[in-house]
Design a protein around this motif. Structure first.
Motif, mmCIF file in Angstrom:
data_model
loop_
_atom_site.group_PDB
_atom_site.id
_atom_site.type_symbol
_atom_site.label_atom_id
_atom_site.label_comp_id
_atom_site.label_asym_id
_atom_site.label_seq_id
_atom_site.Cartn_x
_atom_site.Cartn_y
_atom_site.Cartn_z
ATOM 1 N N GLN A 337 0.833 -1.211 0.000
ATOM 2 C CA GLN A 337 0.000 0.000 0.000
ATOM 3 C C GLN A 337 0.864 1.256 0.000
ATOM 4 O O GLN A 337 0.551 2.238 -0.685
ATOM 5 N N GLU A 338 1.928 1.241 0.764
ATOM 6 C CA GLU A 338 2.810 2.412 0.787
ATOM 7 C C GLU A 338 3.472 2.653 -0.557
ATOM 8 O O GLU A 338 3.604 3.795 -1.026
ATOM 9 N N LEU A 339 3.861 1.567 -1.236
ATOM 10 C CA LEU A 339 4.469 1.709 -2.556
ATOM 11 C C LEU A 339 3.477 2.238 -3.567
ATOM 12 O O LEU A 339 3.812 3.089 -4.414
ATOM 13 N N VAL A 343 3.875 5.649 -5.654
ATOM 14 C CA VAL A 343 3.806 5.702 -7.117
ATOM 15 C C VAL A 343 2.770 6.721 -7.569
ATOM 16 O O VAL A 343 3.001 7.520 -8.485
ATOM 17 N N ALA A 344 1.612 6.717 -6.934
ATOM 18 C CA ALA A 344 0.575 7.682 -7.311
ATOM 19 C C ALA A 344 1.033 9.122 -7.071
ATOM 20 O O ALA A 344 0.806 10.010 -7.907
ATOM 21 N N THR A 345 1.693 9.338 -5.943
ATOM 22 C CA THR A 345 2.165 10.693 -5.634
ATOM 23 C C THR A 345 3.232 11.150 -6.618
ATOM 24 O O THR A 345 3.225 12.299 -7.094
ATOM 25 N N THR A 346 4.152 10.266 -6.961
ATOM 26 C CA THR A 346 5.207 10.652 -7.912
ATOM 27 C C THR A 346 4.645 10.888 -9.298
ATOM 28 O O THR A 346 5.153 11.751 -10.042
ATOM 29 N N GLU A 347 3.588 10.115 -9.674
ATOM 30 C CA GLU A 347 2.957 10.362 -10.970
ATOM 31 C C GLU A 347 2.341 11.763 -11.028
ATOM 32 O O GLU A 347 2.461 12.481 -12.024
ATOM 33 N N VAL A 348 1.688 12.118 -9.932
ATOM 34 C CA VAL A 348 1.104 13.478 -9.869
ATOM 35 C C VAL A 348 2.204 14.540 -9.947
ATOM 36 O O VAL A 348 2.084 15.548 -10.651
ATOM 37 N N GLN A 349 3.302 14.325 -9.229
ATOM 38 C CA GLN A 349 4.397 15.291 -9.224
ATOM 39 C C GLN A 349 5.043 15.392 -10.594
ATOM 40 O O GLN A 349 5.384 16.483 -11.053
ATOM 41 N N VAL A 350 5.206 14.242 -11.281
ATOM 42 C CA VAL A 350 5.798 14.256 -12.617
ATOM 43 C C VAL A 350 4.916 15.034 -13.585
ATOM 44 O O VAL A 350 5.398 15.837 -14.398
#
Length: 530
Positions: A337-339, A343-350
């Motif tokens: 769940q943490e991963l 991943v979702a957060t980094t996708e938003v940031q990218v």
């Protein structure tokens, strides 16, 4: 030396022949001189002493706030120019000296007489002035001095107030002229800003500095974008490894939906807040039509549109994250769940950083395109700003000068240019100050004697008589054959003695007359002093 003595004796012998002519002329001259001396009218002098105090307690207190003229110089110049024709004409009217004038010639003569008899004396550093006037009538002299004191005080006050009024009027005219120039400069500057609103930056930087700033921001955004991509790839690799180990089963889509609720654009929000604060500050100083307010509102509108685009792209990127099914809850479900969340957060940031890179790239391209016309526009803007700054500075300085002039005028009214103190009021001397009859009578006696001697000498030169053969030979330049000697009898000697006694009596009588006159005058003057 003997030749000189001989020449003098010859001249004396010739003058002795015309001694009676010289004596008669001396008596006539002496009598005329004595009569003139006694007939001359007495002249009386009236005077007043005025002290000019140029020190005031208000002047040190108002130093730097009001213009303080050189009062000592003003008073000195006033004292030198006080005896002018307008002031003398005013003085004649004030002292009633024109009542006996029946013609223009008499009026002019009165003015000339008053101008000649007026006197102003200064004692130098003490600011002490002595006003004097001489006249045959002591009361008239006193009236003239009283009027002169009044003119002296009024002229100083009037001249200072007139100078302050003239300066204020001139400054007001210049302020009106500079107001017109300032309005014209503001209009030109406003029209230029409205015309080039799209190409102007609100922070006051030139095109090169703005381009350099955009380049730095773009490079920083690209670096942050690469860092975000690397972080996202690393998170995905860890998640794939976790799934390969048979990690926990859960739905990634639910976590992605949770991430969608936390989407934000902190940088754009911060810039929006700064521009809104700047707009509030500008609205407190200018109207809605001011170029800076219009440019700030346009920038706020662009930032709001940019924020909408970034939010849409972030949501789209979050929805594209692939969903994965994992097994039943196990011991590794928490790590999975943490991963997924990472991943979702980094996708938003990218996605956010990609939008930022694209935005900065577009701005950089626009700045590069506008760089060709930027120097000319900046030169025009600099010239307009320079003209506006000069007009504004001159206008503000003139307004400050007007306030100083107003304070100076009020200071003069409150404290006066100077304090005129009458030390000795106008007073006429009861004793005449002129003419000096003793000196004039002695001069008349000397003139009578001098005229008598001169008449005798002139007659001896006009009708010369030769008493010596050598003198005759030198004058006619002819040989003298002989000299006939005259025999002097006792009768001739008696006649010569009587003639000498008569001449001595005549000359002594002239001297005695002047001696008696001088004695009488001396006694009269001594009695006046007592």
């Amino acid at each position: 030396m003997e030749l000189l003595i001989a020449q003098l004796l010859i001249i004396v012998r010739r003058m002795w022949k015309y001694r009676w002519v010289g004596l008669i002329v001396a008596w006539v001259t002496g009598l005329v001189g004595a009569v003139v001396v006694f007939v001359l009218p007495d002249r009386y002098e009236a005077s007043a002493r005025i002290y000019v105090d140029t020190q005031s307690i208000l002047k040190p207190l108002m130093s730097g706030l009001a213009v303080q003229p050189n009062v000592e110089q003003q008073v000195t110049m006033l004292s030198r120019t006080l005896i002018s024709r307008p002031n003398v004409e005013k003085l004649v009217r004030m002292a009633d000296l024109d009542l006996k004038n029946q013609s223009k010639a008499q009026q002019e003569a009165t003015i000339e007489t008053v101008t000649t008899n007026l006197s102003i004396q200064s004692s130098g550093r003490d600011n002490l002035y002595i006003l004097g006037y001489r006249d045959n009538d002591p009361d008239t002299a006193k009236r003239v001095v009283q009027s002169l004191v009044s003119i002296f005080v009024e002229s100083s006050l009037g001249a200072t107030r007139q100078g302050t009024s003239t300066a204020t009027t001139f400054i007001n005219e210049q302020i009106k002229a500079y107001e017109t120039k300032l309005e014209e400069a503001e209009t030109r500057l406003k029209e230029f800003r409205l015309k080039n609103l799209a190409n102007m930056s609100g922070d006051g930087k030139d095109a090169a500095a703005h381009l350099a700033e955009l380049s730095a921001q773009m490079e920083r955004a690209r670096l942050e974008y690469r860092e975000a991509v690397n972080a996202r790839d690393a998170a995905k690799a860890q998640m794939e490894a976790e799934k390969a180990r048979g990690g926990a089963q859960t739905t990634v889509q639910s976590l992605i939906q949770e991430a969608n609720t936390n989407i934000s654009t902190p940088e754009t929000d911060a810039r929006l807040a700064d521009q809104r604060r700047n707009l509030d500050a500008l609205l407190q100083r200018y109207t809605d039509q001011h170029p800076d307010i219009i440019a700030t509102r346009k920038l706020i509108k662009d930032l709001e549109e940019q924020k909408k685009r970034e939010m849409a792209e972030l949501r789209k990127a979050a929805m594209n994250v692939p969903s994965a099914s994992v097994g039943q809850t196990s011991a590794g479900s928490g790590a999975m769940q943490e991963l997924v969340r990472i991943v979702a957060t980094t996708e938003v940031q990218v996605a956010s950083l990609r939008a930022r890179v694209d935005e900065y790239s577009g701005r950089y391209a626009q700045a590069m395109a506008a760089l060709k016309t930027a120097p000319q526009m900046e030169a025009e803007a600099a010239q307009l700003n320079r003209d506006y700054a000069i007009q504004k500075r001159n206008y503000e300085e003139l307004v400050q000068r007007r306030e100083q002039a107003s304070l100076s005028g009020e200071l003069d009214v409150a404290s006066g240019v100077a304090d005129f103190r009458v030390i000795d009021p106008p007073r006429a001397n009861p004793k005449p100050v002129a003419p000096n009859r003793l000196l004039l009578l002695a001069g008349a006696m000397a003139a009578a004697l001098g005229v008598g001697f001169f008449t005798t000498f002139a007659a001896s030169q006009l009708r010369p008589v030769f008493h010596d053969a050598n003198d005759l030979r030198a004058r006619v330049e002819l040989p003298i054959l002989g000299v006939v000697t005259r025999l002097v009898t006792d009768a001739d000697r008696a006649r010569q003695r009587v003639d000498l006694i008569r001449f001595s009596a005549g000359a002594g009588g002239l001297l005695a007359m002047f001696a008696v006159a001088l004695t009488v005058l001396a006694v009269q003057l001594s009695r006046q002093v007592v």
